[in-house]
Structures are given as C-alpha cells and as structure tokens.
Design a protein around this motif. Structure first.
Motif, PDB file in Angstrom:
ATOM      1  N   ILE A  38       7.397  12.967 -98.630  1.00  0.00           N
ATOM      2  CA  ILE A  38       6.182  13.390 -97.902  1.00  0.00           C
ATOM      3  C   ILE A  38       6.378  13.231 -96.397  1.00  0.00           C
ATOM      4  O   ILE A  38       5.980  14.089 -95.599  1.00  0.00           O
ATOM      5  N   TYR A  39       7.029  12.115 -96.004  1.00  0.00           N
ATOM      6  CA  TYR A  39       7.296  11.889 -94.576  1.00  0.00           C
ATOM      7  C   TYR A  39       8.168  13.002 -94.003  1.00  0.00           C
ATOM      8  O   TYR A  39       7.886  13.546 -92.924  1.00  0.00           O
ATOM      9  N   LEU A  40       9.249  13.355 -94.715  1.00  0.00           N
ATOM     10  CA  LEU A  40      10.140  14.412 -94.236  1.00  0.00           C
ATOM     11  C   LEU A  40       9.414  15.751 -94.129  1.00  0.00           C
ATOM     12  O   LEU A  40       9.587  16.482 -93.150  1.00  0.00           O
ATOM     13  N   LEU A  41       8.597  16.065 -95.125  1.00  0.00           N
ATOM     14  CA  LEU A  41       7.872  17.330 -95.092  1.00  0.00           C
ATOM     15  C   LEU A  41       6.849  17.364 -93.960  1.00  0.00           C
ATOM     16  O   LEU A  41       6.741  18.355 -93.230  1.00  0.00           O
ATOM     17  N   ALA A  42       6.105  16.262 -93.815  1.00  0.00           N
ATOM     18  CA  ALA A  42       5.003  16.237 -92.852  1.00  0.00           C
ATOM     19  C   ALA A  42       5.483  16.144 -91.405  1.00  0.00           C
ATOM     20  O   ALA A  42       4.879  16.756 -90.516  1.00  0.00           O
ATOM     21  N   PHE A  43       6.561  15.404 -91.157  1.00  0.00           N
ATOM     22  CA  PHE A  43       6.961  15.134 -89.771  1.00  0.00           C
ATOM     23  C   PHE A  43       8.283  15.781 -89.366  1.00  0.00           C
ATOM     24  O   PHE A  43       8.647  15.738 -88.188  1.00  0.00           O
ATOM     25  N   LYS A  44       9.011  16.373 -90.324  1.00  0.00           N
ATOM     26  CA  LYS A  44      10.299  16.981 -89.998  1.00  0.00           C
ATOM     27  C   LYS A  44      10.338  18.480 -90.274  1.00  0.00           C
ATOM     28  O   LYS A  44      10.814  19.258 -89.443  1.00  0.00           O
ATOM     29  N   TYR A  45       9.824  18.899 -91.422  1.00  0.00           N
ATOM     30  CA  TYR A  45       9.952  20.302 -91.802  1.00  0.00           C
ATOM     31  C   TYR A  45       8.756  21.153 -91.374  1.00  0.00           C
ATOM     32  O   TYR A  45       8.926  22.222 -90.781  1.00  0.00           O
ATOM     33  N   ILE A  46       7.551  20.696 -91.675  1.00  0.00           N
ATOM     34  CA  ILE A  46       6.361  21.468 -91.288  1.00  0.00           C
ATOM     35  C   ILE A  46       6.272  21.659 -89.775  1.00  0.00           C
ATOM     36  O   ILE A  46       5.976  22.758 -89.299  1.00  0.00           O
ATOM     37  N   PRO A  47       6.554  20.618 -88.945  1.00  0.00           N
ATOM     38  CA  PRO A  47       6.512  20.836 -87.489  1.00  0.00           C
ATOM     39  C   PRO A  47       7.520  21.865 -86.986  1.00  0.00           C
ATOM     40  O   PRO A  47       7.356  22.380 -85.871  1.00  0.00           O
ATOM     41  N   MET A  48       8.548  22.181 -87.784  1.00  0.00           N
ATOM     42  CA  MET A  48       9.502  23.201 -87.354  1.00  0.00           C
ATOM     43  C   MET A  48       8.831  24.556 -87.170  1.00  0.00           C
ATOM     44  O   MET A  48       9.305  25.389 -86.380  1.00  0.00           O
TER      45      MET A  48
END
Length: 316
Positions: A38-48
């Motif tokens: 969830i952390y990777l999706l919320a703060f790494k991938y979605i902000p891309m």
C-alpha cells in the motif's frame, strides 16, 4: 509420461485456483506485506501520474486534467534558467563526495568490527555509532550550529588558544566538509548493520581453512571477507547511484544559510523554494522529473557495467 499426461489434463483455471489456495494457506504473510504494498502504491506509483504536470501550465483551480498543455516549455525554461548550472554543479559535487567518501565508510567499519572478538565491546561500539541514525536532521543541524556558533565548543577552543571567533556556518568553504562529516556521523553506523549481516553469512569453514594455511587476519579480511562482501556492496551502490541527484532535502536545508547558497543550493532545496514557497508547481515537477530520469539512466548504465565486469552481476 503419466505425470505429463496429468499435467496436460489440468483445467485452465486450475493455476488460478492454486494461487488462491496458496493465499488462503499463507494469508498471515500476505497481511504482513500489505502495508508495504500500500505504501509503494500510494507514495511511489500513484504520484507518478503527477509527472504530467511537468508538461502543463498547471493551475490548482483547473487541476491536472484541465490545465493548459505546454509540451517541453518547462524543460526549456529549466535548462535556460540562470542558476541551473550552478545548482547542477553543487548537486553533482555533493553527490560525488557522498559516493567517494561517505559510501565506503560503512564497509570499512564493518570489516574492522568483524575483527573485534569481544562481543560486548563489539555490540557496544555498534550501538553507539548507530544512535545518530535515529536522530532527525533538525536535531543534528541544531547541534552543529550550536557547536560552531559563537559561544560553541569550536569557538571556545579557538578563544582558549587566543584566536578570534570564526562563523563556520556562514563560510562557503566550510559547508561541504561539514556536509560530508555530518553524513558519515549520521549514516555510517546504520550501514554497518547491513554489511555485518552479510559477513555473518560467510561460511566459517573458509576462515578455518585459511587459518590452517597460515593466513593472517589481514589476509583473511583482504582475500575472503572483502571479496565475498562485494556483491552486497555493488547492490547498495546501484541503489544509491539512482538517487545521485537526490541528496536529501532535510540535511542541506538544516545546514545551509543564505551566505552559503552559492555552494549549498541543490535541486531538492531549489524545488522547495520554487514549488512550495513560490507556487511554481509545473516548474518544480520538471526539476523532479529531470532528477528521476538522470537517476534511471545512471542505474541502468552502472547495472550494465556491473553485469559486464562482475561475475555476480547487477540488480537484473
């Protein structure tokens, strides 16, 4: 032949069913990994998705999908900005210093700590050098300013020797040495944890064989420990080189002053001033995208070099 025949008769959906059975069987592990995902999706991938702002004249009112598309105009503005090359030079110099000086220190510390046979002393030293890692750069910056300020330890020692006060934190020539020393003090101890864990996985039988052959401690370190530690060093090096232009906003922001902007201003602090303080969101996103692209190029390049010249290879 029977096993092949059975596998050929497995229904197409069986593989999916096997996956679901695996999830139901090991569901505690999947629950444990979910916060990281969830952390990777919320703060790494979605902000891309926000990178599209770099190609727009972004307006908070219109939003991402309503802002005007300007193409590479922001990149042209970035490369023609008067202070761009000064900021790029400062970032590259600090990045090179961090790679050349700061990065090898944990390796050397771990090699030396590995030779300490007194376990209480070894754990005590490791604990002491790891403590600064858990302090924020706000605290460390305050300690450094107090140490080098008027009435601080540094100037008190100078006064005792009959010398005048020296405002170190306002001197351009002092910023980079302080940056390097503070990086080593804060981060080196934590790096030894990773390398000592890798060293502990080395087969003790190798050392015993070397002792039988008459190898000294230094020879064991040079010809056994260090070569077997190289794969871990290369992995961490490739991970660090990706953030070559992302030196960390907190450290520089808490150490620099207006008098040291000429040597201390880097992309991270520049993005903060333009994006947060001045509201130039498109321009700040352009700078961040430029950093990411350079980091990606460096990782791919050094990974290929690692695969070419190293038997263990790179990250992929």
């Amino acid at each position: 032949m029977k096993s092949n025949a059975k596998s050929a008769d497995v229904p197409a959906g069986a593989a999916g069913g096997g996956t679901m059975r695996h999830i139901r069987k090991f569901w505690p592990y999947y629950v444990m990994v979910m916060p990281g995902v969830i952390y990777l999706l919320a703060f790494k991938y979605i902000p891309m998705l926000g990178s599209i702002i770099a190609f727009q004249d972004f307006s908070v009112v219109k939003g991402i999908f309503g802002s005007t598309w300007v193409g590479i105009k922001n990149f042209q503005k970035l490369f023609h900005y008067p202070d761009f090359y000064k900021i790029l030079t400062n970032t590259m110099i600090l990045g090179v210093l961090k790679i050349i000086i700061v990065f090898p220190i944990p390796v050397l510390l771990s090699l030396m700590l590995n030779e300490v046979k007194n376990q209480k002393l070894k754990k005590g030293v490791q604990t002491i050098i790891c403590i600064p890692y858990f302090l924020s750069w706000v605290i460390i910056g305050g300690l450094i300013f107090d140490m080098f300020g008027v009435g601080g330890l540094f100037n008190n020692a100078r006064n005792a020797l009959g010398m005048d006060n020296l405002l170190v934190m306002q001197k351009e020539t002092w910023f980079r040495p302080i940056y390097v020393i503070s990086s080593i003090w804060k981060e080196a101890g934590w790096g030894t944890v990773v390398y000592l864990a890798a060293i502990s996985g080395i087969d003790p039988g190798i050392y015993e064989s070397a002792s039988i052959d008459g190898a000294s401690k230094f020879q064991k370190m040079r010809y056994i420990t260090l070569p077997l530690l190289i794969p871990m060093v290369m992995t961490l090096f490739l991970l660090n080189i990706g953030s070559f232009l992302e030196l960390g906003f907190e450290q520089v922001y808490n150490l620099y002053t207006p008098m040291t902007y000429s040597v201390a201003d880097i992309f991270d602090t520049y993005v903060y001033r333009t994006g947060i303080q001045q509201g130039q969101y498109s321009f700040a996103t352009t700078v961040g995208l430029f950093q990411s692209v350079v980091g990606l190029i460096l990782v791919v390049t050094f990974n290929k070099l690692s695969n070419k010249y190293s038997e263990e290879g790179g990250l992929w």
